[in-house]
Design a protein around this motif. Structure first.
Motif, PDB file in Angstrom:
ATOM      1  N   ALA A  26     -12.291 -10.792  33.232  1.00 17.12           N
ATOM      2  CA  ALA A  26     -11.040 -11.449  32.828  1.00 17.12           C
ATOM      3  C   ALA A  26     -11.223 -12.964  32.829  1.00 17.12           C
ATOM      4  O   ALA A  26     -10.821 -13.659  33.742  1.00 17.12           O
ATOM      5  N   ARG A  27     -11.845 -13.464  31.772  1.00 16.66           N
ATOM      6  CA  ARG A  27     -12.168 -14.889  31.726  1.00 16.66           C
ATOM      7  C   ARG A  27     -11.024 -15.746  31.199  1.00 16.66           C
ATOM      8  O   ARG A  27     -11.078 -16.961  31.261  1.00 16.66           O
ATOM      9  N   ILE A  28     -10.020 -15.089  30.588  1.00 15.79           N
ATOM     10  CA  ILE A  28      -8.833 -15.824  30.145  1.00 15.79           C
ATOM     11  C   ILE A  28      -7.672 -15.180  30.880  1.00 15.79           C
ATOM     12  O   ILE A  28      -6.876 -14.462  30.300  1.00 15.79           O
ATOM     13  N   PRO A  29      -7.600 -15.400  32.217  1.00 12.21           N
ATOM     14  CA  PRO A  29      -6.674 -14.619  33.037  1.00 12.21           C
ATOM     15  C   PRO A  29      -5.222 -14.861  32.645  1.00 12.21           C
ATOM     16  O   PRO A  29      -4.798 -16.004  32.473  1.00 12.21           O
ATOM     17  N   ILE A  30      -4.489 -13.772  32.453  1.00 12.07           N
ATOM     18  CA  ILE A  30      -3.076 -13.867  32.125  1.00 12.07           C
ATOM     19  C   ILE A  30      -2.311 -12.918  33.025  1.00 12.07           C
ATOM     20  O   ILE A  30      -2.629 -11.726  33.101  1.00 12.07           O
ATOM     21  N   ASN A  31      -1.344 -13.486  33.740  1.00 12.49           N
ATOM     22  CA  ASN A  31      -0.447 -12.689  34.561  1.00 12.49           C
ATOM     23  C   ASN A  31       0.866 -12.646  33.796  1.00 12.49           C
ATOM     24  O   ASN A  31       1.598 -13.633  33.750  1.00 12.49           O
ATOM     25  N   THR A  32       1.160 -11.501  33.163  1.00  7.43           N
ATOM     26  CA  THR A  32       2.291 -11.489  32.227  1.00  7.43           C
ATOM     27  C   THR A  32       3.616 -11.798  32.925  1.00  7.43           C
ATOM     28  O   THR A  32       4.489 -12.422  32.329  1.00  7.43           O
ATOM     29  N   VAL A  33       3.755 -11.384  34.186  1.00  7.86           N
ATOM     30  CA  VAL A  33       5.018 -11.637  34.894  1.00  7.86           C
ATOM     31  C   VAL A  33       5.245 -13.142  35.038  1.00  7.86           C
ATOM     32  O   VAL A  33       6.278 -13.683  34.644  1.00  7.86           O
TER      33      VAL A  33
END
Ligand code: HEM
Lengths: 208, 316
Positions: free
Chosen positions: B107-114
């Motif tokens: 996960a090199r472009i980390p996105i936490n949708t919350v």
């Protein structure tokens, strides 16, 4: 004017190698073997010409920045020039490719010419794709959000983020054109070094 | 020491004649002709430039689709939330046989949708009593409580309505969720969410990863694309808006998406990419592949290409 070559020098050696590989009369020949007479030869030079128009129209687009063509009718027209030169470029290149295939133009030590051609073809596809996602309009929103899945699935998406406009624009206007130009230069020089491939020899008499 | 002559690899030295051929003149003519043709095509056909959509246009056109998408970012059912690499570790992602290429890269472009799509943008809004209370309630709740609120809200959300500019869901035990979803929808409809999502990286930014993923999680973008005949089963990627040729050279790549097993497989993308890479290598190595390199000689299409040459040979 007298001119003596200095022996045992790097510069001299390099020059001699160049001249041996590609003497001026081979680089810019004024005759060709008689078999070089077919409409198919038009497509290589047309690809080259179209590439020149693509680059020139791209440079015009670059002058006023990436948003210009959305707001100016002159800009939009330059964009149309860029688009259509790209379409001509690919059309000519694909005909050229199939032509060279059916001529088996890799014969006689020309495999590297073929291979630089293929790599140029793939590089051009990447260049056109980054162009589509750099447009900053609806097309680029849709194409980038669709294409991300393919590229992400290979693992490359972690480094080549098609949703990052800045990164895509840099690839489109610097890295990929540079690669395409260098590869094309190499390709054309190889053609000149090797000369144009002769036809298959046919021992059988042809009945007309 | 004579090597056998291989007709698909070797050529005999040319013993025929040469004739004058002005390559510079040919190149100049080609340049002029291509230039003129480009000019004519550009004048006659122009080029498409369909305006980019925004989260503002989306949430004003279909507020319920927007609110449902926002909820899917919270309950982790959205496309992005379940994506896996490079955005998160929610799933293995696509596999090429045993190769989990995406997962290995991570996960090199980390996105936490919350946080990235809902909580952080809301925090950037000017303070309002009920929103501030709601955000405080959210951040001090345990993750079990949060999941409980989210799942109660999700159950009731089938009856979500949008009346007088307000998203309403009748449900109890949902904590601050109604306030959060409603405020995010208002924020989106004002255009502020578009700004908040791009400015997360600071003042200057050229990265639209977040707003594009949010747009793609909803169904509005896809419905517009469907109108423009751009979806995958309509040979999507290679087309562009309007009646333009688009990236016609992607026809083979796009073709695979129309047929099994690719169009039915969860690993379709990576299968198509793997196949296209393999085919590219084949194209690259054509001069060395027995069989493939003999097709030109055997089909004798070259006789059409070099027609004049063979005619003159025949006359001799
Ligand atoms: C930017 C793209 C390209 C440009 C500008 C270009 C240009 C040219 C030119 C000007 C020639 C000499 C004239 C001719 O024989 O037509 C040539 C020859 C050749 N090209 Fe390309 N080419 C490109 C791409 C390709 C591709 C994609 C392939 C094949 C995969 C290819 C394969 C060849 C071969 C094998 C020759 C040698 C032909 C011979 O000896 O008769 N080229 N190219």
């Amino acid at each position: 004017m007298t001119y003596t070559e200095i022996e045992r020098q790097w510069t001299t050696r390099l020059r001699r190698r160049f001249v041996r590989l590609l003497p001026p009369e081979k680089l810019l020949p004024d005759t060709q073997p008689t078999y070089v007479s077919s409409w198919i030869y038009v497509f290589g030079v047309t690809t080259l010409a179209a590439l020149a128009v693509v680059i020139a129209s791209g440079c015009l687009l670059a002058l006023r920045g990436p948003q210009w063509w959305h707001t100016s009718s002159v800009g939009h027209f330059v964009n149309s020039l860029h688009l259509w030169s790209v379409e001509i470029f690919f059309f000519a290149m694909v005909v050229h490719l199939w032509g060279k295939y059916f001529m088996a133009a890799w014969r006689g030590g020309r495999a590297l010419t073929w291979m630089t051609g293929v790599v140029t073809f793939l590089t051009s596809i990447a260049a056109a794709f980054t162009g589509y996602v750099s447009q900053s309009n609806f097309d680029s929103q849709w194409i980038s959000t669709q294409a991300k899945d393919g590229i992400n699935a290979t693992g490359a998406g972690a480094y080549f983020n098609v949703l990052n406009l800045g990164q895509m624009l840099m690839w489109h206007i610097v890295l990929l054109p540079l690669a395409a130009i260098v590869l094309t230069g190499l390709h054309v020089i190889l053609v000149r070094v090797k000369g144009v491939v002769p036809p298959f020899e046919e021992p059988v008499k042809v009945s007309q | 020491m004579s090597k056998r002559f291989r007709p698909d690899v070797d050529v005999a030295p040319w013993k025929g004649g040469h004739s004058p051929y002005d390559i510079i003149k040919e190149g100049t003519i080609a340049l002029v002709v291509v230039g003129l043709l480009t000019l004519i095509l550009a004048v006659v056909f122009g080029s498409p430039d369909e305006l980019a959509i925004t989260i503002k246009t989306w949430s004003n056109a279909t507020p319920l689709d927007f609110a449902a998408t926002a909820l899917s970012e919270l309950n982790l059912t959205s496309g992005t939330a379940q994506y896996g690499a490079p955005y998160n570790n929610a799933s293995t992602g696509q596999q090429l046989g045993p190769l989990q290429l995406a997962k290995w890269v991570g996960a090199r472009i980390p996105i936490n949708t919350v946080n990235d799509f809902v909580i952080d943008p809301l925090k950037s809004l000017p303070a309002q009593p009920d929103l501030s209370t709601g955000l405080k309630q959210w951040s001090s709740a345990s993750s079990a409580t949060r999941s409980h609120w989210v799942s109660s809200y999700t159950k009731a959300s089938a009856k979500m309505t949008f009346v007088n500019g307000q998203v309403t869901v009748t449900a109890s035990d949902v904590g601050p969720l109604p306030v959060l979803i409603n405020n995010l929808t208002e924020m989106a409809r004002s255009g502020a969410l578009d700004q908040a999502l791009v400015t997360q990286a600071g003042f200057y930014t050229t990265d639209f990863t977040l707003p594009l993923l949010f747009l793609a999680d909803g169904s509005y973008l896809a419905s517009l694309a469907d109108h423009q005949h751009l979806t995958g089963d309509q040979w999507g990627m290679m087309n562009e808006t309007g009646n333009y040729p688009g990236q016609a050279w992607l026809w083979l790549y796009t073709f695979w998406y129309q047929i099994p097993p690719f169009n039915a497989s969860g690993n379709g993308d990576v299968l198509v990419w793997g196949l296209m890479m393999a085919l590219s290598v084949v194209l690259l190595l054509v001069p060395f592949i027995p069989g493939l390199r003999s097709i030109p000689r055997k089909t004798r299409i070259y006789r059409v290409i070099w027609r004049e040459h063979y005619q003159s040979v025949a006359k001799e």
